[in-house]
Design a protein around this motif. Structure first.
Motif, PDB file in Angstrom:
ATOM      1  N   THR A 175       0.808  -1.217   0.000  1.00  0.00           N
ATOM      2  CA  THR A 175       0.000   0.000   0.000  1.00  0.00           C
ATOM      3  C   THR A 175       0.843   1.270   0.000  1.00  0.00           C
ATOM      4  O   THR A 175       0.405   2.309  -0.482  1.00  0.00           O
ATOM      5  CB  THR A 175      -0.930   0.022   1.234  1.00  0.00           C
ATOM      6  N   THR A 176       2.064   1.173   0.526  1.00  0.00           N
ATOM      7  CA  THR A 176       2.939   2.348   0.562  1.00  0.00           C
ATOM      8  C   THR A 176       3.320   2.794  -0.841  1.00  0.00           C
ATOM      9  O   THR A 176       3.307   3.977  -1.177  1.00  0.00           O
ATOM     10  CB  THR A 176       4.227   2.052   1.375  1.00  0.00           C
ATOM     11  N   TRP A 177       3.659   1.825  -1.682  1.00  0.00           N
ATOM     12  CA  TRP A 177       4.152   2.139  -3.025  1.00  0.00           C
ATOM     13  C   TRP A 177       3.120   1.885  -4.118  1.00  0.00           C
ATOM     14  O   TRP A 177       3.328   2.261  -5.267  1.00  0.00           O
ATOM     15  CB  TRP A 177       5.426   1.330  -3.313  1.00  0.00           C
ATOM     16  N   GLY A 178       2.052   1.199  -3.767  1.00  0.00           N
ATOM     17  CA  GLY A 178       1.038   0.916  -4.771  1.00  0.00           C
ATOM     18  C   GLY A 178       1.464  -0.155  -5.751  1.00  0.00           C
ATOM     19  O   GLY A 178       1.063  -0.140  -6.919  1.00  0.00           O
ATOM     20  N   TRP A 179       2.287  -1.087  -5.275  1.00  0.00           N
ATOM     21  CA  TRP A 179       2.784  -2.168  -6.131  1.00  0.00           C
ATOM     22  C   TRP A 179       2.141  -3.486  -5.728  1.00  0.00           C
ATOM     23  O   TRP A 179       1.995  -3.787  -4.538  1.00  0.00           O
ATOM     24  CB  TRP A 179       4.296  -2.326  -5.997  1.00  0.00           C
ATOM     25  N   ALA A 180       1.830  -4.284  -6.721  1.00  0.00           N
ATOM     26  CA  ALA A 180       1.369  -5.648  -6.477  1.00  0.00           C
ATOM     27  C   ALA A 180       2.569  -6.598  -6.519  1.00  0.00           C
ATOM     28  O   ALA A 180       3.648  -6.225  -6.976  1.00  0.00           O
ATOM     29  CB  ALA A 180       0.347  -6.035  -7.538  1.00  0.00           C
TER      30      ALA A 180
END
Length: 198
Positions: A175-180
């Protein structure tokens, strides 16, 4: 006589004075298939690089290895049965400095087959710089066709079981970086070194 002596001294010393290349091409310059060992927090992987077909990508990769720039980076994207990608971020997800982007060599005849290593890139086909990924399947969709593909520049010769284990680690959405597809427990590249020629 004096002039001839001066010319001789100049010809002998000119190569010494010339600046040595620092683009990776100087590393085992006569070896078309240099090998590197990647020491990870989950085990070791040995690659054989193919400089005969992907000289730009191989030299670029070796330049980062030579600068010890892959040390303490992570595999930040892991997708089971697809890819294991890393080399661009440290454990705090800080982006590592990069050399300029390189030209796409995806038309070199090497395919994105299982246990090959390829250059990661953005949408721009010529945007590869330091990130790389391992193919954990025969990823035909990543090969060139009507559009540019992803440049394969080597393959795994030892440590496939390590990559298999990495490809199965638990991942989540960060959630911090918006990466899956980020490993819950970091998988760290501790060291990458060039091996002596075989």
């Amino acid at each position: 006589m004096l002039r001839a002596l001066f010319i001789s001294i100049f010809l002998i010393s000119a190569p010494v004075l010339a600046k040595q290349k620092d683009d990776g091409s100087q590393i085992q310059a006569d070896n078309f298939y240099p090998r590197v060992k990647i020491v990870t927090s989950m085990g070791d992987v040995t690659l054989e690089l193919d400089r005969s077909r992907a000289p730009i990508a191989v030299n670029n990769f070796l330049r980062y290895v030579d600068k010890r720039s892959y040390e303490d980076t992570i595999f930040h994207r892991v997708v089971a049965d697809f890819i294991v990608q890393g080399g661009g971020y440290d454990v705090d997800f800080a982006e590592k400095p990069s050399f300029p982007d390189i030209i796409n060599e995806s038309g070199n005849g090497l395919k994105n087959e299982m246990y090959t290593v390829a250059m990661a890139r953005q949408k721009d086909p010529h945007s590869s710089n330091r990130q790389f990924f391992f193919n954990m399947n025969d990823n035909v969709s990543l090969d060139p066709g009507r559009d540019w593909g992803y440049t394969v520049f080597g393959y795994v010769v030892e440590g496939t079981e390590v990559l298999d284990a990495i490809s199965q680690v638990e991942t989540d959405y960060d959630t911090t970086w918006g990466w899956a597809d980020v490993p819950v427990e970091p998988v760290i590249i501790k060291r990458v070194s060039v091996l002596p020629p075989v």
